[in-house]
Design a protein around this motif. Structure first.
Motif, PDB file in Angstrom:
ATOM      1  N   ASN A  14       2.741  -0.716  -1.676  1.00 13.11           N
ATOM      2  CA  ASN A  14       1.656  -1.205  -2.523  1.00 13.11           C
ATOM      3  C   ASN A  14       0.582  -0.135  -2.666  1.00 13.11           C
ATOM      4  OD1 ASN A  14       2.835  -3.763  -2.849  1.00 13.11           O
ATOM      5  ND2 ASN A  14       1.994  -4.437  -0.909  1.00 13.11           N
ATOM      6  N   GLN A  16      -3.367   0.860  -4.932  1.00  9.12           N
ATOM      7  CA  GLN A  16      -4.487   0.436  -5.762  1.00  9.12           C
ATOM      8  C   GLN A  16      -5.345   1.652  -6.056  1.00  9.12           C
ATOM      9  OE1 GLN A  16      -6.709  -2.846  -4.205  1.00  9.12           O
ATOM     10  NE2 GLN A  16      -8.254  -2.738  -5.798  1.00  9.12           N
ATOM     11  N   SER A  25      -3.107  -1.401 -10.050  1.00  6.55           N
ATOM     12  CA  SER A  25      -2.522  -1.814  -8.777  1.00  6.55           C
ATOM     13  C   SER A  25      -1.075  -2.219  -9.000  1.00  6.55           C
ATOM     14  CB  SER A  25      -3.308  -2.982  -8.170  1.00  6.55           C
ATOM     15  OG  SER A  25      -3.302  -4.086  -9.054  1.00  6.55           O
ATOM     16  N   GLY A  26      -0.313  -2.171  -7.922  1.00  8.67           N
ATOM     17  CA  GLY A  26       1.092  -2.551  -8.024  1.00  8.67           C
ATOM     18  C   GLY A  26       1.886  -2.039  -6.846  1.00  8.67           C
ATOM     19  N   SER A  27       3.166  -1.758  -7.082  1.00  7.34           N
ATOM     20  CA  SER A  27       4.037  -1.275  -6.010  1.00  7.34           C
ATOM     21  C   SER A  27       5.013  -0.233  -6.552  1.00  7.34           C
ATOM     22  CB  SER A  27       4.802  -2.432  -5.373  1.00  7.34           C
ATOM     23  OG  SER A  27       5.658  -3.026  -6.320  1.00  7.34           O
ATOM     24  N   GLY A  40       3.301  -2.143 -12.076  1.00 13.23           N
ATOM     25  CA  GLY A  40       1.862  -2.241 -11.860  1.00 13.23           C
ATOM     26  C   GLY A  40       1.152  -2.959 -12.973  1.00 13.23           C
TER      27      GLY A  40
END
Length: 121
Positions: A14, A16, A25-27, A40
């Motif tokens: 993860n 940000q 943000s996301g992965s 994201g």
């Protein structure tokens, strides 16, 4: 935030990042030897100018992003265009992705409310 390619696995990492009033943000997870998948979201407010009259406007962002991230040069299979960002130092820089995606978003045309009325929108 910087993430090293050689530390990625099938388990998502993860992240940000933010610039001014925009958050990304996301992965990210590894999908092959030199390729990773980024899922994201861009959200927040972006100051811009009306492309017709030059008035200051604020754009509301709520965009889903699905990107391929390449460790080095990426060649599309069968010359199909893909949404791939290349990195050359063995690291993924989420701030760089954010800046790139914001610039791509801003390249579209945006009008203030007064100009939208004139254009019939």
């Amino acid at each position: 935030m910087k993430i090293r390619f050689d530390r990625l696995s099938n388990t998502p990492v993860n992240f940000q990042s933010s610039i001014d009033m925009v958050e990304f943000s996301g992965s990210i997870k590894k999908s092959s030897l030199n390729l990773a998948k980024c899922s994201g979201k861009l959200s927040g407010k972006l100051e811009h100018i009306c492309d017709r009259c030059g008035a200051d406007i604020v754009l509301n962002l709520d965009e889903e992003l699905n990107l391929n991230l390449s460790d080095g040069i990426y060649k599309d299979i069968d010359n199909e265009l893909s949404n791939t960002i290349e990195f050359y130092d063995g690291q993924i820089d989420t701030d760089e992705i954010l800046i790139s995606e914001l610039e791509a978003f801003k390249s579209d045309y945006f009008y203030c409310d007064n100009c939208k009325i004139l254009e019939g929108e």
